[in-house]
Write a protein that holds these residues in place. Sequence first.
Motif, PDB file in Angstrom:
ATOM      1  N   LEU A   9       0.982  -1.390   0.123  1.00 35.29           N
ATOM      2  CA  LEU A   9       0.172   0.033  -0.080  1.00 35.29           C
ATOM      3  C   LEU A   9       0.942   1.021  -0.170  1.00 35.29           C
ATOM      4  O   LEU A   9       0.418   2.396  -0.252  1.00 35.29           O
ATOM      5  N   ASP A  10       2.009   0.995   0.399  1.00 37.00           N
ATOM      6  CA  ASP A  10       3.101   2.346   0.389  1.00 37.00           C
ATOM      7  C   ASP A  10       3.630   2.630  -0.934  1.00 37.00           C
ATOM      8  O   ASP A  10       3.416   3.601  -1.433  1.00 37.00           O
TER       9      ASP A  10
ATOM     10  N   ARG B 155      -8.295  -0.323   1.896  1.00 31.48           N
ATOM     11  CA  ARG B 155      -8.424   0.551   3.335  1.00 31.48           C
ATOM     12  C   ARG B 155      -9.657   0.102   3.749  1.00 31.48           C
ATOM     13  O   ARG B 155     -10.082   0.178   5.010  1.00 31.48           O
TER      14      ARG B 155
ATOM     15  N   ARG C 162       2.997   0.618  -3.956  1.00 31.55           N
ATOM     16  CA  ARG C 162       2.187   0.086  -4.930  1.00 31.55           C
ATOM     17  C   ARG C 162       2.859  -0.893  -5.936  1.00 31.55           C
ATOM     18  O   ARG C 162       2.316  -1.042  -6.895  1.00 31.55           O
TER      19      ARG C 162
ATOM     20  N   TRP D  52      -5.749   4.318  -8.738  1.00 32.57           N
ATOM     21  CA  TRP D  52      -4.853   3.902  -7.526  1.00 32.57           C
ATOM     22  C   TRP D  52      -5.776   4.377  -6.134  1.00 32.57           C
ATOM     23  O   TRP D  52      -5.614   3.681  -5.421  1.00 32.57           O
ATOM     24  N   ASP D  53      -6.223   5.528  -6.455  1.00 29.33           N
ATOM     25  CA  ASP D  53      -7.035   6.084  -5.143  1.00 29.33           C
ATOM     26  C   ASP D  53      -8.218   5.019  -5.076  1.00 29.33           C
ATOM     27  O   ASP D  53      -8.459   4.924  -3.969  1.00 29.33           O
TER      28      ASP D  53
ATOM     29  N   LEU E 108      -6.769   1.714  -3.456  1.00 35.71           N
ATOM     30  CA  LEU E 108      -6.295   2.067  -1.971  1.00 35.71           C
ATOM     31  C   LEU E 108      -7.622   2.100  -1.251  1.00 35.71           C
ATOM     32  O   LEU E 108      -7.347   1.623  -0.072  1.00 35.71           O
TER      33      LEU E 108
END
Length: 125
Positions: free
Chosen positions: A16-17, A67, A19, A59-60, A63
Amino acid sequence: MPRTKNSARFTKYLCLDCRKTLKREVEGPATRTCANCGGEAVRMGHRFRAPALSKKQEWDVVLFLVRNGFYFDRVYVSTSTPGTQALLTYPTSMQEAKAFVEQWADYAQPLELYREQYISANAKR
Ligand SMILES: [Zn+2]
C-alpha cells in the motif's frame, strides 16, 4: 502433505505504500513484508489488476477499497430474489467506490482482521 510442482500456485500481494505487487505462493499469511520498501503488502484477490503507476485516480480507488476491507476477491451477495446470489462488480471511480463501500459494508473484512488470516494451499479463491 508433500508439495508438488503443480500445487505451487501464486497470488499477488500489493504494497500500500509503494504500490508494487509481489507474487508469492498461495499458502501463507494475508500480509507480507514488501521486498521493495519493507512496508506491508496485502494479499489481493484473483480479480485484482494493478493500474499503471501513473494512473493516480485508479490507484486512489484501489487503495480506498483495500483500506475499507475489499481485496478484489470474488464476493457473492444476496439479491432481492430469495436464494440467489450475485457476484460483486468492483467500482472503477471514487464516486462509485464510496457508494460501494457503504452498500456492501457487511461484506468488508477490515484489514486488522484480514491480517490475522493464514491461507492454506487448498483454499478456494
Ligand atoms: Zn513497498
